[in-house]
Design an enzyme around this catalytic site. Structure first.
Site, PDB file in Angstrom:
ATOM      1  N   SER A   1     -12.047   3.429  -1.024  1.00 24.65           N
ATOM      2  CA  SER A   1     -11.691   4.583  -1.859  1.00 24.65           C
ATOM      3  C   SER A   1     -11.270   4.177  -3.259  1.00 24.65           C
ATOM      4  O   SER A   1     -11.253   5.013  -4.164  1.00 24.65           O
ATOM      5  CB  SER A   1     -10.576   5.398  -1.192  1.00 24.65           C
ATOM      6  OG  SER A   1      -9.428   4.598  -1.009  1.00 24.65           O
TER       7      SER A   1
ATOM      8  N   HIS B   1      -6.948  -5.952   2.307  1.00 21.97           N
ATOM      9  CA  HIS B   1      -5.799  -5.389   3.013  1.00 21.97           C
ATOM     10  C   HIS B   1      -5.209  -6.461   3.936  1.00 21.97           C
ATOM     11  O   HIS B   1      -5.953  -7.092   4.700  1.00 21.97           O
ATOM     12  CB  HIS B   1      -6.223  -4.224   3.910  1.00 21.97           C
ATOM     13  CG  HIS B   1      -6.766  -3.025   3.206  1.00 21.97           C
ATOM     14  ND1 HIS B   1      -6.023  -1.884   2.986  1.00 21.97           N
ATOM     15  CD2 HIS B   1      -7.992  -2.765   2.683  1.00 21.97           C
ATOM     16  CE1 HIS B   1      -6.777  -0.971   2.380  1.00 21.97           C
ATOM     17  NE2 HIS B   1      -7.974  -1.476   2.178  1.00 21.97           N
TER      18      HIS B   1
ATOM     19  N   ASP C   1       0.848  -1.194   0.000  1.00 24.36           N
ATOM     20  CA  ASP C   1       0.000   0.000   0.000  1.00 24.36           C
ATOM     21  C   ASP C   1       0.886   1.248   0.000  1.00 24.36           C
ATOM     22  O   ASP C   1       1.900   1.309   0.689  1.00 24.36           O
ATOM     23  CB  ASP C   1      -0.908  -0.014   1.240  1.00 24.36           C
ATOM     24  CG  ASP C   1      -2.069   0.959   1.112  1.00 24.36           C
ATOM     25  OD1 ASP C   1      -3.216   0.492   1.019  1.00 24.36           O
ATOM     26  OD2 ASP C   1      -1.815   2.192   1.105  1.00 24.36           O
TER      27      ASP C   1
ATOM     28  N   HIS D   1     -10.264  -5.434  -3.333  1.00 21.40           N
ATOM     29  CA  HIS D   1      -8.950  -5.634  -2.715  1.00 21.40           C
ATOM     30  C   HIS D   1      -9.102  -6.044  -1.273  1.00 21.40           C
ATOM     31  O   HIS D   1     -10.063  -5.675  -0.600  1.00 21.40           O
ATOM     32  CB  HIS D   1      -8.076  -4.376  -2.820  1.00 21.40           C
ATOM     33  CG  HIS D   1      -8.705  -3.130  -2.290  1.00 21.40           C
ATOM     34  ND1 HIS D   1      -9.631  -2.390  -3.005  1.00 21.40           N
ATOM     35  CD2 HIS D   1      -8.570  -2.493  -1.110  1.00 21.40           C
ATOM     36  CE1 HIS D   1     -10.019  -1.344  -2.296  1.00 21.40           C
ATOM     37  NE2 HIS D   1      -9.397  -1.385  -1.127  1.00 21.40           N
TER      38      HIS D   1
ATOM     39  N   ASN E   1     -12.823  -3.141   3.044  1.00 23.61           N
ATOM     40  CA  ASN E   1     -13.741  -2.004   3.099  1.00 23.61           C
ATOM     41  C   ASN E   1     -14.671  -2.094   1.887  1.00 23.61           C
ATOM     42  O   ASN E   1     -14.187  -2.182   0.754  1.00 23.61           O
ATOM     43  CB  ASN E   1     -12.965  -0.680   3.054  1.00 23.61           C
ATOM     44  CG  ASN E   1     -12.015  -0.530   4.235  1.00 23.61           C
ATOM     45  OD1 ASN E   1     -12.317  -0.962   5.340  1.00 23.61           O
ATOM     46  ND2 ASN E   1     -10.857   0.071   3.995  1.00 23.61           N
TER      47      ASN E   1
HETATM   48  P1  5GP Z   1      -9.626   1.312   0.404  1.00 27.61           P
HETATM   49  O1  5GP Z   1      -9.631   2.640   1.119  1.00 27.61           O
HETATM   50  O2  5GP Z   1     -10.375   1.391  -0.920  1.00 27.61           O
HETATM   51  O3  5GP Z   1     -10.070   0.138   1.241  1.00 27.61           O
HETATM   52  O4  5GP Z   1      -8.112   0.998   0.082  1.00 27.61           O
HETATM   53  C1  5GP Z   1      -7.446   1.543  -1.005  1.00 27.61           C
HETATM   54  C2  5GP Z   1      -5.997   1.560  -0.647  1.00 27.61           C
HETATM   55  O5  5GP Z   1      -5.256   1.841  -1.824  1.00 27.61           O
HETATM   56  C3  5GP Z   1      -5.614   2.635   0.382  1.00 27.61           C
HETATM   57  O6  5GP Z   1      -5.072   2.029   1.542  1.00 27.61           O
HETATM   58  C4  5GP Z   1      -4.596   3.496  -0.368  1.00 27.61           C
HETATM   59  O7  5GP Z   1      -3.532   3.917   0.445  1.00 27.61           O
HETATM   60  C5  5GP Z   1      -4.133   2.570  -1.475  1.00 27.61           C
HETATM   61  N1  5GP Z   1      -3.699   3.260  -2.676  1.00 27.61           N
HETATM   62  C6  5GP Z   1      -4.319   4.324  -3.288  1.00 27.61           C
HETATM   63  N2  5GP Z   1      -3.642   4.694  -4.386  1.00 27.61           N
HETATM   64  C7  5GP Z   1      -2.574   3.843  -4.476  1.00 27.61           C
HETATM   65  C8  5GP Z   1      -1.503   3.740  -5.420  1.00 27.61           C
HETATM   66  O8  5GP Z   1      -1.398   4.481  -6.406  1.00 27.61           O
HETATM   67  N3  5GP Z   1      -0.590   2.762  -5.200  1.00 27.61           N
HETATM   68  C9  5GP Z   1      -0.674   1.920  -4.114  1.00 27.61           C
HETATM   69  N4  5GP Z   1       0.298   1.007  -3.991  1.00 27.61           N
HETATM   70  N5  5GP Z   1      -1.672   1.991  -3.218  1.00 27.61           N
HETATM   71  C10 5GP Z   1      -2.608   2.946  -3.397  1.00 27.61           C
END
Ligand code: 5GP
Ligand code: ZN
Length: 111
Positions: A92, A99, A29, A97, A84
Site C-alpha cells: 500500500s 516488515h 508501523d 520496506h 509485500n
Molecule cells: P504495505 O501494506 O505497503 O506492505 O505496508 C505499509 C505499511 O505502512 C502498513 O503496515 C501501514 O500500516 C504502514 N503505514 C501507513 N501509513 C503509515 C504512517 O503514516 N506511519 C507509519 N508509521 N506507518 C504507516
C-alpha cells in the site's frame, strides 16, 4: 515526489523511530499487526524491495541485516520478515520496506 515514507525519512511526518543508519530508517508501523511491528526502509526512494535489490543489492542486504540486528537487540527469538510487492500482494506504500513482526505466533501459509 509525494511519498509518505520519504517524508518520514526527512522528518516531515513524525514516526516512532526505532533505529536509524546512514542508509536506512526503522520505525514502528502505525497499525501494528503483532506486538512488535517495525518497518525497515531505505533512506533513498525505491518503489519496492525488488527494485531496490536490482539497483543496489548491497543496500537490500543492509535492510535485511538491520532487521535481524533489531530483532536480536529487542530479544525476539522467532519473528517474521515480510515484503509485500505490488497492490495484489498487499503493498500500500510504494517506497520499499521490510516488515519485521514478532511477539505472537504466525500461521503458515499466510493469508
Ligand atoms: P504495505 O501494506 O505497503 O506492505 O505496508 C505499509 C505499511 O505502512 C502498513 O503496515 C501501514 O500500516 C504502514 N503505514 C501507513 N501509513 C503509515 C504512517 O503514516 N506511519 C507509519 N508509521 N506507518 C504507516
Ligand atoms: Zn519514498
Amino acid at each position: 515526489m509525494d511519498c509518505l515514507f520519504c517524508k518520514i525519512v526527512d522528518g516531515q511526518i513524525p514516526a516512532a523511530i526505532v533505529k536509524r543508519g546512514d542508509s536506512y530508517t526503522a520505525f514502528n508501523d502505525i497499525t501494528p499487526q503483532a506486538p512488535t511491528h517495525i518497518l525497515i526502509i531505505p533512506n533513498q526512494h525505491f518503489a519496492n524491495m525488488a527494485e531496490l535489490a536490482t539497483a543496489n543489492p548491497g543496500l537490500a542486504g543492509e535492510i535485511f541485516k538491520a532487521a535481524g540486528d533489531i530483532a536480536r537487540e529487542i530479544g525476539l527469538d522467532s519473528y517474521r520478515m515480510n515484503v509485500n510487492t505490488g497492490a495484489g500482494a498487499g503493498q500500500s506504500v510504494f517506497h520499499a520496506h521490510l516488515h519485521l513482526l514478532g511477539g505472537r505466533t504466525f500461521a503458515w501459509p499466510p493469508g
